[in-house]
Structure formats: structure tokens, C-alpha cells
Motif scaffolding. Structure first.
Motif, PDB file in Angstrom:
ATOM      1  N   ASP A 134      -2.238  51.492  67.260  1.00  0.00           N
ATOM      2  CA  ASP A 134      -0.929  51.140  66.716  1.00  0.00           C
ATOM      3  C   ASP A 134      -1.093  50.219  65.510  1.00  0.00           C
ATOM      4  OD1 ASP A 134       1.817  51.014  66.431  1.00  0.00           O
ATOM      5  OD2 ASP A 134       2.067  49.420  67.917  1.00  0.00           O
ATOM      6  N   PRO A 135      -1.697  50.741  64.429  1.00  0.00           N
ATOM      7  CA  PRO A 135      -1.929  49.913  63.241  1.00  0.00           C
ATOM      8  C   PRO A 135      -0.624  49.613  62.498  1.00  0.00           C
ATOM      9  CG  PRO A 135      -2.500  52.189  62.791  1.00  0.00           C
ATOM     10  CD  PRO A 135      -2.187  52.117  64.257  1.00  0.00           C
ATOM     11  N   LEU A 136      -0.707  48.680  61.587  1.00  0.00           N
ATOM     12  CA  LEU A 136       0.437  48.350  60.738  1.00  0.00           C
ATOM     13  C   LEU A 136       0.147  48.779  59.310  1.00  0.00           C
ATOM     14  CD1 LEU A 136       3.238  46.958  60.501  1.00  0.00           C
ATOM     15  CD2 LEU A 136       1.990  44.887  59.794  1.00  0.00           C
ATOM     16  N   TRP A 137       1.046  49.582  58.758  1.00  0.00           N
ATOM     17  CA  TRP A 137       0.954  50.019  57.367  1.00  0.00           C
ATOM     18  C   TRP A 137       1.939  49.172  56.553  1.00  0.00           C
ATOM     19  CZ3 TRP A 137      -2.123  54.447  56.132  1.00  0.00           C
ATOM     20  CH2 TRP A 137      -2.656  55.122  57.254  1.00  0.00           C
ATOM     21  N   ILE A 138       1.432  48.381  55.626  1.00  0.00           N
ATOM     22  CA  ILE A 138       2.295  47.547  54.788  1.00  0.00           C
ATOM     23  C   ILE A 138       2.438  48.204  53.423  1.00  0.00           C
ATOM     24  CG2 ILE A 138       2.663  45.280  53.750  1.00  0.00           C
ATOM     25  CD1 ILE A 138       0.920  44.068  55.913  1.00  0.00           C
ATOM     26  N   VAL A 139       3.664  48.499  53.042  1.00  0.00           N
ATOM     27  CA  VAL A 139       3.950  49.080  51.733  1.00  0.00           C
ATOM     28  C   VAL A 139       4.164  47.948  50.740  1.00  0.00           C
ATOM     29  CG1 VAL A 139       5.621  50.418  50.402  1.00  0.00           C
ATOM     30  CG2 VAL A 139       4.923  51.195  52.682  1.00  0.00           C
ATOM     31  N   GLU A 140       3.284  47.855  49.765  1.00  0.00           N
ATOM     32  CA  GLU A 140       3.374  46.811  48.754  1.00  0.00           C
ATOM     33  C   GLU A 140       4.280  47.297  47.616  1.00  0.00           C
ATOM     34  OE1 GLU A 140       0.490  44.188  45.813  1.00  0.00           O
ATOM     35  OE2 GLU A 140       0.490  46.380  45.829  1.00  0.00           O
ATOM     36  N   ALA A 141       5.573  46.958  47.731  1.00  0.00           N
ATOM     37  CA  ALA A 141       6.554  47.370  46.724  1.00  0.00           C
ATOM     38  C   ALA A 141       6.990  46.172  45.884  1.00  0.00           C
ATOM     39  CB  ALA A 141       7.772  47.997  47.402  1.00  0.00           C
ATOM     40  N   GLY A 142       6.095  45.207  45.783  1.00  0.00           N
ATOM     41  CA  GLY A 142       6.371  44.004  45.008  1.00  0.00           C
ATOM     42  C   GLY A 142       5.120  43.148  44.976  1.00  0.00           C
ATOM     43  N   GLU A 143       5.264  41.904  44.570  1.00  0.00           N
ATOM     44  CA  GLU A 143       4.115  41.007  44.488  1.00  0.00           C
ATOM     45  C   GLU A 143       3.433  40.854  45.854  1.00  0.00           C
ATOM     46  OE1 GLU A 143       6.998  40.688  43.243  1.00  0.00           O
ATOM     47  OE2 GLU A 143       6.776  40.301  41.110  1.00  0.00           O
TER      48      GLU A 143
END
Length: 290
Positions: A134-143
């Protein structure tokens, strides 16, 4: 049947079956960190499309964090008054899209700059809940600063289960507190795809289908992108409808780097997914009412 007719029929059959095949997300949950309070207003349309895509794909419940206005120290390219307006517009985009499309009652949409401690705690909590299955995918849509602060506040043993999706160095290298290399030093996985502006920052007419549709949800999505277009802080959005950051969401929905996700989605693919959901949900609503 000649070869041209056969080719056309084949393409039509493929297009009819494509939708059921493209929703193939990897294991895990997803988090989004957007800005929108910086000079570029594209996160207004990007946020609306991102949330609509997650709902359309039946994956809204896997969104565990959404924050905006993550430009903690904004540049002097935007006035304090204009930035204050952006905070309000970004919150409206989040709350308005969530209410109209539904499925997001389980999360709060957090203004990073105005609620920094809450944003750090919320993202760190999502990181700490991560595991191999159950990994976490972080979408970097900013700084990248909030991502770095949350990683620093979370358990080091969980970082190997965190993957950060990015599509543009303009986000990677604009942090005030963390360079991109420092984010990667936390032992997270970098998932880099091409610049999504190429096919998702387009002339307004490519979104007339949402503007002129009889469904209020699509009208709302169009309105958020149009709000960014008429923004008077920057000139490079004039005449353009930009949801480029949502390309990272589409990539994840279609598989990311695990299931061969679409690395360069175009407006017609976003349109297909949203229209399919709107048509199906409208039909269900009509059946219920009758």
C-alpha cells in the motif's frame, strides 16, 4: 471490404474498448500537492480535472491528501492582493469540484501556506500509513517544500514506500527549503514523466465540449480552467486552457510506471473518461428517479 474501410472499422472497435482497459492503477494511495498561489494559475483547471478524473475512474476513495497554495514563500511576481484571491479560488476549485462530482467526503482540502502545520501532519500521516502493498504516490503539482517537510516529519522506515510523480523541473527546482535532490535523499522513488504542457495546455476551443455540455459538472470544470485563462497576473495563459498537472493523475489512473500508464495524455483522452462517467451516472440517476 477494402483496406481503408477495414482500418477505420478496426480503429472504431479499438476506441470502443479502450475505456474499459485504461483504468489500471497501481497498488496504493495517492496524494496531491498543488500550488496555485504562485504567478501561474494553471492549478485551477488542473485541480478540477484531477478530481473529476479520480471520480470518473472510481478511485476517489484512494485520494488521501490534497493540498494547495504550497508556494510557502511566493515571489514578488504576484501581489499580496492577487495571491489572497488565488487562495480563495483554489479552495473554491477544490470544494466546488468535490461537491459537484462527489466521492471526496473523506478528506479535507488544505491550504498549505495558511495551514502549514495541518498540511505537514496530514501528508506525514499518509506517508506513515504506507507499506509495500500500500505505497503512497505523491503528485508534485507545485513546489516540493511541503513534500520535504512531511518526509522529515514522518517515519524514515516508510520512505521506501513513497513514490513522487513529477513532470516539470519548474516545480522541482523552485522550493525555498528543499532542492529536488534533497527530496530524493529521503530514499523516495522518483517517477518522472514528460512535460504535460505539451498536450494539455491547449487553445480554449478544445474544451468547448465541456463548456457547451448540458451537465453542470463539466460546465464547472470548464469554468475553473477559464478562470485561470482570464487571470491578469500572467500573460502566458491568455487563450489557453491548461490542466497540465492533471496529466500526472491520468498517468497514475492508467497504471503509472507499474502498469504502463499513459505518459503523455491528450485532451481527447481526458474528455473520453469524463464523458463516459457523466453519461453513465446520468443514466443511473434517471433510472433512480423513475
Amino acid at each position: 471490404m477494402n483496406k481503408i474501410a477495414f482500418f477505420i472499422i478496426t480503429m472504431l472497435l479499438i476506441s470502443e474498448t479502450t475505456f474499459s482497459q485504461i483504468i489500471n492503477p497501481p497498488l496504493g494511495r495517492i496524494a496531491v500537492v498543488a500550488d496555485g498561489n504562485s504567478p501561474d494559475p494553471d492549478d485551477l483547471g488542473g485541480t478540477a480535472v484531477s478530481l473529476a478524473l479520480l471520480r470518473s475512474a472510481g478511485l476517489a476513495d484512494r485520494l488521501v491528501h490534497y493540498s494547495h497554495s504550497c508556494d510557502i514563500v511566493p515571489s514578488n511576481r504576484i501581489s499580496k492582493a492577487a495571491e489572497k484571491e488565488r487562495h480563495a479560488l483554489m479552495q473554491t476549485t477544490c470544494d466546488g469540484t468535490a461537491r459537484r462530482w462527489g466521492g471526496f467526503d473523506h478528506i479535507d482540502f488544505i491550504d498549505v501556506k495558511w495551514n502549514l502545520d495541518k498540511a505537514i501532519e496530514d501528508l506525514a500521516k499518509a506517508i506513515n500509513a504506507s507499506s509495500e502493498k500500500d505505497p503512497l504516490w505523491i503528485v508534485e503539482a507545485g513546489e516540493p517544500d511541503l513534500i520535504g517537510l512531511a518526509l522529515d516529519a514522518s517515519l524514515k522506515s516508510k520512505h521506501k514506500f513513497v513514490k513522487v510523480i513529477t513532470h516539470h523541473p519548474a516545480n522541482d527546482q523552485t522550493g525555498e527549503f528543499y532542492e529536488w535532490e534533497e527530496i530524493l535523499a529521503f530514499n523516495v522513488e522518483e517517477v518522472r514523466i514528460p512535460d504535460q504542457n505539451i498536450l494539455l495546455k491547449v487553445y480554449e476551443k478544445q474544451w468547448d465540449w465541456a463548456k457547451n455540455h448540458n451537465d453542470h459538472r463539466l460546465n464547472w470544470v470548464w469554468l475553473m480552467g477559464k478562470t485561470a485563462e482570464i487571470d491578469n497576473v500572467v500573460k502566458f495563459q491568455k487563450g489557453k486552457w491548461d490542466c497540465s498537472d492533471a496529466g500526472m493523475i491520468y498517468y497514475w489512473i492508467t497504471g503509472a510506471n507499474i502498469n504502463n500508464g499513459e505518459i503523455q495524455p491528450a485532451v481527447y483522452q481526458v474528455k473520453e473518461m469524463l464523458l463516459k462517467y457523466v453519461e453513465n451516472s446520468s443514466e443511473e440517476e434517471n433510472k433512480t428517479n423513475h
